[in-house]
Design an enzyme around this catalytic site. Structure first.
Site, PDB file in Angstrom:
ATOM      1  N   LYS A 110      10.768 -22.898  80.146  1.00  0.00           N
ATOM      2  CA  LYS A 110      11.143 -22.504  78.787  1.00  0.00           C
ATOM      3  C   LYS A 110      10.064 -22.862  77.772  1.00  0.00           C
ATOM      4  O   LYS A 110       9.810 -22.107  76.838  1.00  0.00           O
ATOM      5  CB  LYS A 110      12.464 -23.177  78.374  1.00  0.00           C
ATOM      6  CG  LYS A 110      13.677 -22.750  79.156  1.00  0.00           C
ATOM      7  CD  LYS A 110      14.949 -23.360  78.589  1.00  0.00           C
ATOM      8  CE  LYS A 110      14.929 -24.876  78.534  1.00  0.00           C
ATOM      9  NZ  LYS A 110      14.792 -25.506  79.875  1.00  0.00           N
ATOM     10  N   GLU A 123      13.699 -23.489  71.417  1.00  0.00           N
ATOM     11  CA  GLU A 123      13.789 -23.808  72.842  1.00  0.00           C
ATOM     12  C   GLU A 123      14.952 -24.739  73.106  1.00  0.00           C
ATOM     13  O   GLU A 123      15.023 -25.841  72.563  1.00  0.00           O
ATOM     14  CB  GLU A 123      12.500 -24.468  73.355  1.00  0.00           C
ATOM     15  CG  GLU A 123      12.588 -24.753  74.846  1.00  0.00           C
ATOM     16  CD  GLU A 123      11.528 -25.707  75.372  1.00  0.00           C
ATOM     17  OE1 GLU A 123      11.653 -26.129  76.537  1.00  0.00           O
ATOM     18  OE2 GLU A 123      10.588 -26.038  74.624  1.00  0.00           O
ATOM     19  N   ALA A 147      17.592 -27.059  75.671  1.00  0.00           N
ATOM     20  CA  ALA A 147      17.393 -28.122  76.661  1.00  0.00           C
ATOM     21  C   ALA A 147      18.135 -27.724  77.930  1.00  0.00           C
ATOM     22  O   ALA A 147      19.362 -27.567  77.917  1.00  0.00           O
ATOM     23  CB  ALA A 147      17.937 -29.440  76.131  1.00  0.00           C
ATOM     24  N   GLY A 148      17.405 -27.539  79.019  1.00  0.00           N
ATOM     25  CA  GLY A 148      18.047 -27.138  80.264  1.00  0.00           C
ATOM     26  C   GLY A 148      18.674 -25.770  80.147  1.00  0.00           C
ATOM     27  O   GLY A 148      18.080 -24.842  79.600  1.00  0.00           O
ATOM     28  N   LYS A 158      12.821 -27.432  68.662  1.00  0.00           N
ATOM     29  CA  LYS A 158      13.475 -27.972  69.854  1.00  0.00           C
ATOM     30  C   LYS A 158      14.632 -28.817  69.336  1.00  0.00           C
ATOM     31  O   LYS A 158      14.432 -29.963  68.895  1.00  0.00           O
ATOM     32  CB  LYS A 158      12.486 -28.817  70.658  1.00  0.00           C
ATOM     33  CG  LYS A 158      13.067 -29.441  71.918  1.00  0.00           C
ATOM     34  CD  LYS A 158      13.024 -28.503  73.096  1.00  0.00           C
ATOM     35  CE  LYS A 158      13.541 -29.203  74.355  1.00  0.00           C
ATOM     36  NZ  LYS A 158      13.450 -28.356  75.540  1.00  0.00           N
ATOM     37  N   ASP A 171       8.362 -31.982  75.024  1.00  0.00           N
ATOM     38  CA  ASP A 171       8.294 -30.530  74.843  1.00  0.00           C
ATOM     39  C   ASP A 171       7.791 -30.173  73.452  1.00  0.00           C
ATOM     40  O   ASP A 171       7.010 -29.237  73.283  1.00  0.00           O
ATOM     41  CB  ASP A 171       9.671 -29.903  75.067  1.00  0.00           C
ATOM     42  CG  ASP A 171      10.087 -29.909  76.526  1.00  0.00           C
ATOM     43  OD1 ASP A 171       9.208 -30.089  77.393  1.00  0.00           O
ATOM     44  OD2 ASP A 171      11.286 -29.725  76.807  1.00  0.00           O
TER      45      ASP A 171
END
Length: 238
Positions: free
Chosen positions: A18, A115, A117-118, A40, A54
């Protein structure tokens, strides 16, 4: 109604790519003159300031002159789901907190590439999954999936879960990652067709293995060669 213009990048799992896809899309849009930022909402697994988070990679790859703590206000070092990492750090995060951080990250930008998470069902707070945040933000989603074996099931389930939550999905991007084993994986040749048939969503391209230093122009060139950006442009214009 969208809280701000943007696109939410979610994945079929953690480690599917990602971050590189988010950075690549942001870099490509910026190269077209679109003032795109990155965000994020929650990250875990590395200490902010280590260069390994990230948020820091997103900034490094895109060249966007922001502070990592603006891109990722909620950062936790423990390599756990964000909800559990926050608990271990004795920090309480709410959906309202996340939305507020998103509004701050969006300031001064025409659009925001977000983006997750997971995957879409990862718990971010005590009562909020990633999908709940996407819905609250009013953003369309793009799914990042592995190119190899097992991706059809994971991608279809992700797409169906998002559809169940009435979140619009603009498509899927396959990611080769490091490329390990793909040349010996016969499923790669048919995965795109199966994903499109089962999920009903287009695969917008296959992101290749990148060699050497990653910087904005490398990402821009890669997107131009490998990804159909038109659905992204249309989504951001809505």
């Amino acid at each position: 109604m969208n809280i701000f213009s943007g696109l939410f990048i979610t994945g079929t799992d953690t480690g599917v790519g990602k971050t590189i896809v988010t950075a690549a899309l942001a870099a490509a849009l910026r190269a077209e003159g679109i003032h795109a930022g990155i965000w994020k909402p929650v990250q875990s697994g590395a200490q902010l300031g280590s260069g390994a988070t990230d948020a820091e990679r997103l900034l490094r790859y895109t060249g966007i002159p922001e502070r990592p703590e603006t891109v990722a206000l909620f950062s936790f070092a423990a390599p756990l789901a964000p909800l559990i990492a926050a608990r271990q750090a004795n920090i309480s995060v709410t959906l309202k907190d996340l939305v507020s951080a998103g509004k701050t990250a969006a300031r001064g930008y025409e659009t925001l590439i977000v983006e997750g998470a997971g995957g879409a069902a990862v718990p971010l707070t005590e009562d909020c999954l990633t999908a709940d945040l996407i819905l609250e933000l009013g953003l369309p989603a793009l799914i990042v999936a592995r190119s190899g074996m097992g991706t059809v099931n994971h991608t279809a389930l992700t797409a169906f879960f998002l559809q169940q939550r009435k979140i619009p999905v603009i498509g899927v991007i396959m990611n080769d990652g490091t490329g390990d084993g793909l040349d010996q994986d016969p499923s790669v040749a048919t995965n795109v067709e199966l994903i499109e048939h089962i999920s009903g969503h287009r695969v917008l391209g296959r992101f290749p293995v990148l060699q050497g230093e990653i910087h904005p122009q490398v990402l821009v060139d890669t997107v131009r060669k490998s990804i159909d950006l038109e659905p992204v442009r249309r989504a951001l214009a809505m």
